[in-house]
Structures are given as structure tokens and as C-alpha cells.
Design an enzyme around this catalytic site. Structure first.
Site, PDB file in Angstrom:
ATOM      1  N   ASP A  19      -9.069 -12.251 -24.033  1.00  0.00           N
ATOM      2  CA  ASP A  19      -9.194 -10.856 -24.598  1.00  0.00           C
ATOM      3  C   ASP A  19     -10.484 -11.042 -25.625  1.00  0.00           C
ATOM      4  O   ASP A  19     -11.212 -10.093 -25.604  1.00  0.00           O
ATOM      5  CB  ASP A  19      -7.869 -10.904 -25.821  1.00  0.00           C
ATOM      6  CG  ASP A  19      -8.181  -9.844 -26.763  1.00  0.00           C
ATOM      7  OD1 ASP A  19      -8.315  -8.502 -26.205  1.00  0.00           O
ATOM      8  OD2 ASP A  19      -7.815  -9.834 -27.817  1.00  0.00           O
TER       9      ASP A  19
ATOM     10  N   ASP B   5     -14.428  -9.010 -24.561  1.00  0.00           N
ATOM     11  CA  ASP B   5     -15.332  -8.328 -25.611  1.00  0.00           C
ATOM     12  C   ASP B   5     -16.575  -8.656 -25.985  1.00  0.00           C
ATOM     13  O   ASP B   5     -17.488  -8.104 -25.924  1.00  0.00           O
ATOM     14  CB  ASP B   5     -14.503  -8.179 -27.025  1.00  0.00           C
ATOM     15  CG  ASP B   5     -13.502  -7.026 -27.155  1.00  0.00           C
ATOM     16  OD1 ASP B   5     -12.841  -6.543 -26.384  1.00  0.00           O
ATOM     17  OD2 ASP B   5     -13.323  -6.184 -28.271  1.00  0.00           O
TER      18      ASP B   5
HETATM   19  C1  IPM Z   1      -7.349  -5.565 -24.612  1.00  0.00           C
HETATM   20  C2  IPM Z   1      -6.905  -4.956 -26.025  1.00  0.00           C
HETATM   21  C3  IPM Z   1      -5.273  -5.239 -26.260  1.00  0.00           C
HETATM   22  C4  IPM Z   1      -5.042  -6.762 -26.069  1.00  0.00           C
HETATM   23  C5  IPM Z   1      -4.677  -4.618 -27.453  1.00  0.00           C
HETATM   24  C6  IPM Z   1      -4.860  -3.191 -27.701  1.00  0.00           C
HETATM   25  C7  IPM Z   1      -3.158  -5.106 -27.528  1.00  0.00           C
HETATM   26  O1  IPM Z   1      -7.577  -5.617 -26.938  1.00  0.00           O
HETATM   27  O2  IPM Z   1      -6.696  -4.899 -23.496  1.00  0.00           O
HETATM   28  O3  IPM Z   1      -8.024  -6.312 -24.312  1.00  0.00           O
HETATM   29  O4  IPM Z   1      -5.069  -7.622 -27.007  1.00  0.00           O
HETATM   30  O5  IPM Z   1      -4.770  -7.282 -24.763  1.00  0.00           O
HETATM   31 MG    MG Z   2      -9.197  -6.719 -26.269  1.00  0.00          MG
END
Ligand code: IPM
Ligand code: MG
Length: 355
Positions: A247, A251
Site C-alpha cells: 500500500d 503510492d
Molecule cells: C489502496 C487504498 C486502500 C488500501 C484503502 C482505501 C482501504 O489505499 O487501494 O491502496 O489501503 O488498500
Molecule cells: Mg493505498
């Protein structure tokens, strides 16, 4: 051919970007002779407003009954103070779990024409990168035991990172198999210097590596990986990691490509029916203003064409249209970096016209 697609527009910019992706899919359908039949499923904050729960009865069944699911984004400040089990994000987690979508594929590629938009140093951006994060999606701390209790310090909360050999092997296989179709290299990311679950992760990945002698595997600690991504991202091919590390690192990787508004993702399980979604969130600050970049969702639809429907030339055509429109110089605000920009609908129209 006919394909049933469950659409989950969700919240914030979700409905706008899903609409863009459908316009692109419809053009693909018209050009190549396919019919895409859509069912809209309410989930997330909008479902909380209407039904009082993030994933209403029947929603998961509608997803499971479709050939694939295309999701916009869920969540927003309006629902931020709800308890965990009633938050919009719960819908997403329950769909992932309920559909058995344990493998999340998040490709991040620095497109040559967007080098200027990348925050990487110029020399690093010049080298480019093309990596694929394979994130475990139905285990780890997202689904481990959690709770609150009174300790001697007062109110205390906990979440648990749990992984079984079975879960690690299953995601590891996806990474190794995919590496075979790419540059043959896997980096397995963990925190084995501190966490027991990571030590099991590492041992299991090493065992699995023996079954793939043609693939090169190395481990990397997650803190180092976060740094290496900025310093030397071209070293990575396939990156395999746990739910939470994936996660966070995805990003980071997305922003290195210029904008989080560009990156698609696919969530897959044992069957062809997957869920496809942009990796960005619902961006409530720009919702309803026709400013959102539709590319991440359009590319997610392309991944759906390729991975769930086996429509390779159609997927190629969508990806090519994205490249061409960007090469033409068209930019939504997130990738314009202060220069001239177009609306989300203008970007969508340009993509549709190209197809
Ligand atoms: C992602 C998002 C989700 C996650 C959230 C919205 C629950 O950040 O798909 O990366 O943490 O998996
Ligand atoms: Mg995420």
C-alpha cells in the site's frame, strides 16, 4: 462477445472517472465488435448515505456474478469519523476478501514524455523505470486481529500482522510467474530484521525461488526499498510484498511517475473475474469540477480487457491511445505542473477520438 461489468463508481471523483472509462470501453466495443453490459453497484460512502452500510446486501453477489468489476474510489472526509466497520473503505476490503482477490498488480512506469513531471532527479528520471508491484491483498495487518482494551496506560489499541506459508507462497507464485513474462527479476520486500511474519515471508520466498531457477530473486528491507525507489528505481522489475508495505510503496512509486492520477491496478484471485481500479483515492477536494485525470481508470479498464477478458489487441489500443494523447501534449492539471491543462472530460474525449 458480451461482457458483464459491475461498476462501482463510489465517492468523490469516482463517478466522473468511471464515466470516462465507460466511454473508452464503449468505443472499444464499437470498434472491435464487443458489447459491454454494465450493472452499477452502490458501495462506499454513497451506500452509507443511502442504506446505512458501506457494502449493502447483494452488492458482493452482484460483483461475483459479473465477468469483472471496475471501481472508481471510495471514501471522503464526510465519513471519516465512523467506526471502522462502517467506514467506506470497509466496502473495498470486504469485496477484496469476499471475491478472494489476493493478488494486487500495480504497474508503475515512467513515461518518457512525463519525465519532466517526475520529482526524481533529472539523471535518475533520464534512466526511466518500469516496475510492477505485486501486493498481497487479503491478508496481513489489514485482516489480522485488532481491537482496543484498557491497559495500565489507559486506552490501548492493536492490529496484528499475520501471514501463513500458504498465503506467502500464493502471492510469491504470482510474482515469479509474472517476472517470467517481464525481465526475470523479483525483489521481495519485508522487515525481516524486526518482524517474525517477515522472517517467515523471507524463508518462504527463498524456498519458492528454488522452483524458479530462471528468475533472479533478492530480498530488500522495506525502509531501504522506500529509499532505493527514489535513488535508483530502474533496478526494480517485479516487487512482491505484504498488504501494508505494498500500500505504502505503491503510492510512493506512483508519484515518481509524475502523478498518482496515472496508475491503474488489477486485483486477481483464482478465477478470471477480477477488480480493476485506479490506485488513487476519491480526491473529494476536486470532485465534481471536471478536473480529475481519467487516465488511471482508463488504464485499469485496459488491464481488465487484457487480464480478465483476454482482449490483448483492444488493451494495446487503449494503452496506445493514452501514450499518443500524452505525446500530443495534452495534460490534466495534476500532470501539467503549472502549464496549460485540460479538463477530465476533454482528456476523455481525446482518448475516445484516438481509438
Ligand atoms: C489502496 C487504498 C486502500 C488500501 C484503502 C482505501 C482501504 O489505499 O487501494 O491502496 O489501503 O488498500
Ligand atoms: Mg493505498
Amino acid at each position: 462477445m458480451k461482457y458483464q461489468i459491475a461498476l462501482i463508481p463510489g465517492d468523490g471523483i469516482g463517478p466522473e472517472i468511471i464515466d470516462s472509462a465507460c466511454q473508452v470501453l464503449n468505443k472499444v466495443g464499437a470498434t472491435y465488435g464487443h458489447e459491454f453490459i454494465y450493472t452499477t453497484v452502490k458501495a462506499g460512502g454513497c451506500a452509507i448515505d443511502e442504506f446505512g452500510v458501506p457494502l449493502p446486501d447483494g452488492a458482493l453477489e452482484q460483483c461475483l456474478a459479473s465477468d469483472s468489476v471496475l471501481l472508481g474510489a471510495v471514501g471522503g472526509p464526510k465519513w471519516d469519523t465512523l467506526p471502522g466497520h462502517l467506514r467506506p473503505e470497509r466496502a473495498l476490503l470486504n469485496i477484496r476478501k469476499g471475491m478472494g482477490l489476493f493478488a494486487n498488480l500495480r504497474p508503475a512506469r515512467l513515461m518518457p514524455m512525463l519525465k519532466e513531471a517526475s520529482p526524481l532527479r533529472r539523471e535518475t528520471a533520464e534512466k526511466g523505470f518500469d516496475l510492477l508491484i505485486v501486493r498481497e491483498l487479503t491478508g496481513g495487518i489489514y485482516f489480522g486481529k485488532s481491537g482496543r482494551y484498557q491497559s495500565e496506560d489507559g486506552e490501548t489499541a492493536f492490529d496484528t500482522e499475520t501471514y501463513s506459508v500458504k498465503e506467502i507462497r500464493r502471492i510469491g507464485k504470482v510474482a515469479f510467474e509474472t517476472a517470467r513474462t517481464r525481465r526475470g527479476h523479483v525483489t521481495s520486500i519485508d522487515k525481516a530484521n524486526v518482524m517474525e511474519s517477515s522472517r517467515l515471508w523471507r524463508e518462504t520466498m527463498h524456498e519458492l525461488a528454488k522452483e524458479y531457477p530462471d528468475v533472479q530473486m533478492k530480498d530488500m528491507l522495506v525502509d531501504n526499498a522506500a529509499m532505493q525507489l527514489v535513488q535508483n528505481p530502474s533496478q526494480f522489475d517485479v516487487v512482491v510484498t505484504s498488504n501494508i508495505f505494498g500500500d505504502i510503496l505503491s503510492d510512493e512509486a506512483s508519484q515518481l511517475t509524475g502523478s498518482i492520477g496515472l496508475l491503474p491496478s488489477a486485483s486477481l484471485g483464482e478465477t478470471k473475474c477480477g477488480m480493476y481500479e485506479p490506485i488513487h483515492g476519491s480526491a473529494p477536494d476536486i470532485a465534481g469540477q471536471d478536473m480529475a485525470n481519467p487516465i488511471a481508470t482508463v488504464l485499469s479498464a485496459a488491464m481488465m480487457l487484457r487480464l480478465s477478458f483476454g482482449l490483448t489487441k483492444e488493451a494495446d489500443a487503449v494503452e496506445k491511445a493514452v501514450d499518443e494523447v500524452l505525446n500530443q501534449g495534452l495534460r490534466t492539471r495534476d500532470i501539467a505542473w503549472g502549464g496549460p491543462s485540460v479538463s477530465g472530460s476533454a482528456m476523455t474525449k481525446a482518448l475516445v477520438d484516438r481509438l
